[in-house]
Motif scaffolding. Structure first.
Motif, mmCIF file in Angstrom:
data_model
loop_
_atom_site.group_PDB
_atom_site.id
_atom_site.type_symbol
_atom_site.label_atom_id
_atom_site.label_comp_id
_atom_site.label_asym_id
_atom_site.label_seq_id
_atom_site.Cartn_x
_atom_site.Cartn_y
_atom_site.Cartn_z
ATOM 1 N N SER A 150 0.789 -0.958 -0.019
ATOM 2 C CA SER A 150 -0.007 0.225 0.136
ATOM 3 C C SER A 150 0.844 1.346 0.012
ATOM 4 C CB SER A 150 -0.853 0.164 1.292
ATOM 5 O OG SER A 150 -0.277 -0.079 2.434
ATOM 6 N N GLU A 151 2.021 1.248 0.600
ATOM 7 C CA GLU A 151 2.779 2.249 0.754
ATOM 8 C C GLU A 151 3.728 2.416 -0.476
ATOM 9 O OE1 GLU A 151 6.193 3.575 4.421
ATOM 10 O OE2 GLU A 151 6.312 1.606 3.337
ATOM 11 N N PHE A 152 4.095 1.407 -1.132
ATOM 12 C CA PHE A 152 4.807 1.621 -2.343
ATOM 13 C C PHE A 152 4.035 1.788 -3.292
ATOM 14 C CE2 PHE A 152 7.461 -0.283 -5.914
ATOM 15 C CZ PHE A 152 8.733 0.272 -5.502
ATOM 16 N N GLY A 153 2.625 1.600 -3.509
ATOM 17 C CA GLY A 153 1.715 1.985 -4.558
ATOM 18 C C GLY A 153 1.565 3.365 -4.287
ATOM 19 N N LYS A 154 1.442 3.840 -3.030
ATOM 20 C CA LYS A 154 1.152 5.381 -2.916
ATOM 21 C C LYS A 154 2.285 6.181 -3.312
ATOM 22 C CE LYS A 154 -0.054 8.452 0.854
ATOM 23 N NZ LYS A 154 -0.460 8.474 2.109
ATOM 24 N N LEU A 155 3.430 5.595 -3.165
ATOM 25 C CA LEU A 155 4.763 6.268 -3.787
ATOM 26 C C LEU A 155 4.571 6.759 -5.210
ATOM 27 C CD1 LEU A 155 7.364 7.705 -2.896
ATOM 28 C CD2 LEU A 155 8.512 5.272 -3.105
ATOM 29 N N ILE A 156 4.499 5.396 -5.775
ATOM 30 C CA ILE A 156 4.359 5.488 -7.394
ATOM 31 C C ILE A 156 3.191 6.452 -7.813
ATOM 32 C CG2 ILE A 156 3.993 4.266 -9.471
ATOM 33 C CD1 ILE A 156 6.524 3.597 -7.865
ATOM 34 N N GLU A 157 2.114 6.464 -7.350
ATOM 35 C CA GLU A 157 1.115 7.485 -7.512
ATOM 36 C C GLU A 157 1.243 8.699 -7.334
ATOM 37 O OE1 GLU A 157 -3.344 7.056 -5.360
ATOM 38 O OE2 GLU A 157 -3.315 5.722 -7.233
ATOM 39 N N GLY A 158 2.138 9.179 -6.225
ATOM 40 C CA GLY A 158 2.416 10.341 -5.608
ATOM 41 C C GLY A 158 3.487 10.946 -6.913
ATOM 42 N N ILE A 159 4.577 10.121 -7.228
ATOM 43 C CA ILE A 159 5.204 10.441 -8.442
ATOM 44 C C ILE A 159 4.703 10.602 -9.844
ATOM 45 C CG2 ILE A 159 6.998 9.554 -9.959
ATOM 46 C CD1 ILE A 159 8.045 7.821 -7.725
ATOM 47 N N CYS A 160 3.675 10.233 -10.086
ATOM 48 C CA CYS A 160 2.820 10.413 -11.422
ATOM 49 C C CYS A 160 2.159 11.705 -11.248
ATOM 50 C CB CYS A 160 1.745 9.409 -11.578
ATOM 51 S SG CYS A 160 2.486 7.618 -11.964
ATOM 52 N N LYS A 161 1.718 12.022 -10.142
ATOM 53 C CA LYS A 161 0.907 13.198 -9.902
ATOM 54 C C LYS A 161 1.579 14.573 -9.589
ATOM 55 C CE LYS A 161 -2.967 11.085 -7.783
ATOM 56 N NZ LYS A 161 -3.835 10.890 -6.647
ATOM 57 N N ASN A 162 3.088 14.135 -8.957
ATOM 58 C CA ASN A 162 3.709 15.475 -8.492
ATOM 59 C C ASN A 162 4.879 15.860 -9.130
ATOM 60 O OD1 ASN A 162 2.012 16.335 -5.982
ATOM 61 N ND2 ASN A 162 2.527 14.128 -5.828
ATOM 62 N N VAL A 163 5.528 14.772 -10.129
ATOM 63 C CA VAL A 163 6.612 15.120 -11.026
ATOM 64 C C VAL A 163 6.298 15.711 -12.330
ATOM 65 C CG1 VAL A 163 8.813 14.164 -11.983
ATOM 66 C CG2 VAL A 163 8.048 13.431 -9.752
ATOM 67 N N PRO A 164 6.355 17.015 -12.628
ATOM 68 C CA PRO A 164 5.939 17.593 -13.617
ATOM 69 C C PRO A 164 6.139 17.083 -14.908
ATOM 70 C CG PRO A 164 6.672 19.258 -12.365
ATOM 71 C CD PRO A 164 7.074 17.834 -11.692
ATOM 72 N N ASN A 165 7.162 16.518 -15.283
ATOM 73 C CA ASN A 165 7.665 16.064 -16.427
ATOM 74 C C ASN A 165 7.854 14.237 -16.457
ATOM 75 O OD1 ASN A 165 10.042 15.669 -14.582
ATOM 76 N ND2 ASN A 165 11.555 16.897 -15.835
ATOM 77 N N ILE A 166 7.043 13.821 -15.471
ATOM 78 C CA ILE A 166 7.122 12.399 -15.424
ATOM 79 C C ILE A 166 6.623 11.562 -16.789
ATOM 80 C CG2 ILE A 166 5.013 12.184 -14.680
ATOM 81 C CD1 ILE A 166 8.010 10.157 -13.600
ATOM 82 N N SER A 167 5.891 12.268 -17.690
ATOM 83 C CA SER A 167 5.206 11.578 -18.855
ATOM 84 C C SER A 167 6.526 11.468 -19.785
ATOM 85 C CB SER A 167 4.359 12.591 -19.499
ATOM 86 O OG SER A 167 4.705 13.845 -19.921
ATOM 87 N N ARG A 168 7.675 12.135 -19.761
ATOM 88 C CA ARG A 168 8.608 12.048 -20.693
ATOM 89 C C ARG A 168 9.669 10.921 -20.203
ATOM 90 N NH1 ARG A 168 10.934 17.959 -19.799
ATOM 91 N NH2 ARG A 168 12.856 17.064 -20.358
ATOM 92 N N ALA A 169 9.253 10.116 -19.189
ATOM 93 C CA ALA A 169 9.956 8.804 -18.632
ATOM 94 C C ALA A 169 9.248 7.521 -18.342
ATOM 95 C CB ALA A 169 10.827 9.368 -17.716
ATOM 96 N N VAL A 170 9.621 6.529 -18.586
ATOM 97 C CA VAL A 170 8.955 5.208 -17.934
ATOM 98 C C VAL A 170 9.542 5.025 -16.593
ATOM 99 C CG1 VAL A 170 9.113 2.884 -18.141
ATOM 100 C CG2 VAL A 170 9.350 4.244 -20.319
ATOM 101 N N ILE A 171 8.230 4.857 -15.783
ATOM 102 C CA ILE A 171 8.626 4.612 -14.389
ATOM 103 C C ILE A 171 8.756 3.257 -14.150
ATOM 104 C CG2 ILE A 171 7.546 4.459 -12.052
ATOM 105 C CD1 ILE A 171 5.719 6.779 -12.976
#
Length: 486
Positions: free
Chosen positions: A179-200
């Motif tokens: 649950s904690e790890f999934g929340k971290l990934i979700e937070g990265i998707c929402k809060n890193v402005p240029n995350i769409s330019r990279a694969v997580i």
């Protein structure tokens, strides 16, 4: 509906080799890399070139020979390591440089002794340097799950701006829960402005037994690359197991709605090959590839399986490559039947190697009433090892008893075909053989592990001996199998 693709990044040859007691030579790494390529692995992390000449040579060899998978080299966040990584992979058809740098407070304070601003600058400059060589660059903020989340967002944004095409979220010490790890990934998707330019990507360790669960939860929350190893081998308690991840995604497509490019019928063979090369035995109850994974002992379960297999099996054994042939091989079997069984097990040998293997099979069949699939896999492993040997054990004899001193006589054929012979006394037969061999090869070493295991069933079973020694700070593994072992 078309399923979205999850990339499989295999690090068996790098993180897997970090498992205590494991050491692979360049030829063994190449054989495993070819098998991983055939399995359909998207990215193969072939090694850490700056750490040793041997690792550099192995990565360079794999980069030249493997053409369908991306070949990745790991690198520290410094110029020398990045340059060395590029030198190793520059001839790859598809290459990647993987830069890592610690970002957690505990690592910055006690290991790196640097501030957050210094680490951010190091990370972005290292990625920028790697990008000058290679268009495919991955960055890992090591110990991600114990990193301050605001600083993590800043680092990820910075390295993506510097050119990173993949950002890898690492649960380096296996501390997180799903649950904690999934929340971290979700937070990265929402809060890193240029995350769409990279694969997580995610890289999970198994210290709490949650590596696979954490990785699968990350996929549900936005990760599209999973880093893993065959059989889950790796540092400390290991990594997320490739076979469990792939079959989890495939079997529970209703939940994940994803797919991979893995040929699952190669999973069993790949698992056994990694076990053979590393010396780590696959546990009987190992999910997907353990010997008991598709065996049923309870009468109720057996009744259900006979009537309809999916009453107690959620996967078809054939889907993961578990051999199901009822063809019995024995001393009267011919080369054609032997070759067919090899093909069923996933082995395609040239005529010369097939001839050697068939001769060994006939010798074994004279000793055993029935030759099993595991016997055959062991024979093929012996053929691979024999091809790379330097000293050949030509003769060994032991004499021991409760009223006598254990004695061993050993005869070796050396690198230049010279005959070397000696005898020694020991505390037991194994110790005596070990001492005699040491006197012949004259290489200082310390025996760190000796084990004997039955790899097939019955009184005439094949036994496998595993020996690990250390010499000059390097660990070496030796394996051999026969019906007559010591």
């Amino acid at each position: 509906m078309t399923s979205e693709r999850v990339l499989i990044f295999d690090t068996t040859l790098r993180d897997g080799e970090q498992a205590a007691g494991t050491s692979l030579n360049p030829q063994e790494k190449l054989e495993l890399a070819r098998q991983l390529e055939g399995l359909g692995v998207d990215i193969i992390e072939a090694g850490f070139p700056v750490t040793s000449q041997g690792d550099f040579d192995a990565v360079r060899l794999i980069a030249r020979e493997v053409r369908n998978s991306t070949i990745c080299a790991l690198s520290h966040a410094n110029d020398e390591a990045i340059d060395r990584a590029w030198e190793a992979i520059k001839r790859a058809k598809k290459g990647r440089i993987h830069v890592f740098l610690s970002t957690s407070k505990v690592h910055l304070t006690y290991q790196l002794k640097k501030s957050q601003s210094q680490v951010l600058k190091l990370a972005t400059s290292a990625v920028a340097r790697a990008c000058r060589y290679c268009g495919d660059v991955e960055f890992t903020p090591m110990d991600t799950t114990r990193t301050d989340v605001k600083f993590l967002y800043e680092v990820l944004e910075g390295v993506i701006d510097a050119g990173a095409t993949t950002v890898n979220i690492a649960d380096t010490v296996g501390y997180s829960i799903p649950s904690e790890f999934g929340k971290l990934i979700e937070g990265i998707c929402k809060n890193v402005p240029n995350i769409s330019r990279a694969v997580i990507s995610v890289h999970c360790h198994n210290d709490l037994g949650l590596a696979v669960a954490n990785s699968l939860e990350a996929v549900r929350r936005g990760a599209r690359q999973i880093e893993c190893t065959v059989n889950g081998i790796g540092e400390r308690a290991g990594n997320a197991a490739l076979e469990e991840l792939v079959m989890g995604i495939k079997t529970r497509g209703d939940q994940y709605r994803m797919c991979t490019g893995i040929d699952t019928t190669q999973l069993y063979k790949t698992s056994r090959m990694v076990s053979e090369f590393t010396g780590f035995i696959v546990p009987q109850n190992k999910a997907i590839v353990g010997n008991n994974a598709f065996r049923h002992q309870s009468g109720i379960h057996q009744d259900g399986i006979i009537k309809k297999s999916n009453t107690y099996e959620i996967m078809d054994p054939k889907d993961v490559g578990v051999p199901s042939s009822s063809l019995v091989l024995g001393k009267l079997s011919g080369k054609h039947a032997f070759k067919e069984r090899l093909l069923e097990l996933g082995f395609s040998l040239d005529d010369e190697t097939l001839g050697h293997a068939f001769k060994a099979f006939k010798e074994l069949a004279d000793k055993k009433k029935e030759v099993t699939n595991r016997d055959i896999q062991s024979l093929i492993g012996e053929e691979i090892r024999t091809a790379t040997e330097i000293y050949h054990l030509d003769h060994v004899g032991v004499s021991c008893g409760n009223q006598s001193m254990p004695t061993a006589t050993v005869r070796l054929i050396g690198p230049n075909k010279e005959i070397l012979a000696d005898a020694a006394l020991g505390t037991g037969p194994v110790d005596a053989v070990y001492k005699a061999i040491n006197r012949l090869v004259c290489v200082p070493n310390q025996l760190t592990e000796f084990s004997v295991n039955s790899i097939t069933e019955g009184i005439d079973a094949i036994g496998e001996v595993l020996i690990r020694i250390e010499s000059g700070g390097v660990s070496y593994t030796g394996r051999g199998s026969d019906t007559d072992i010591i």
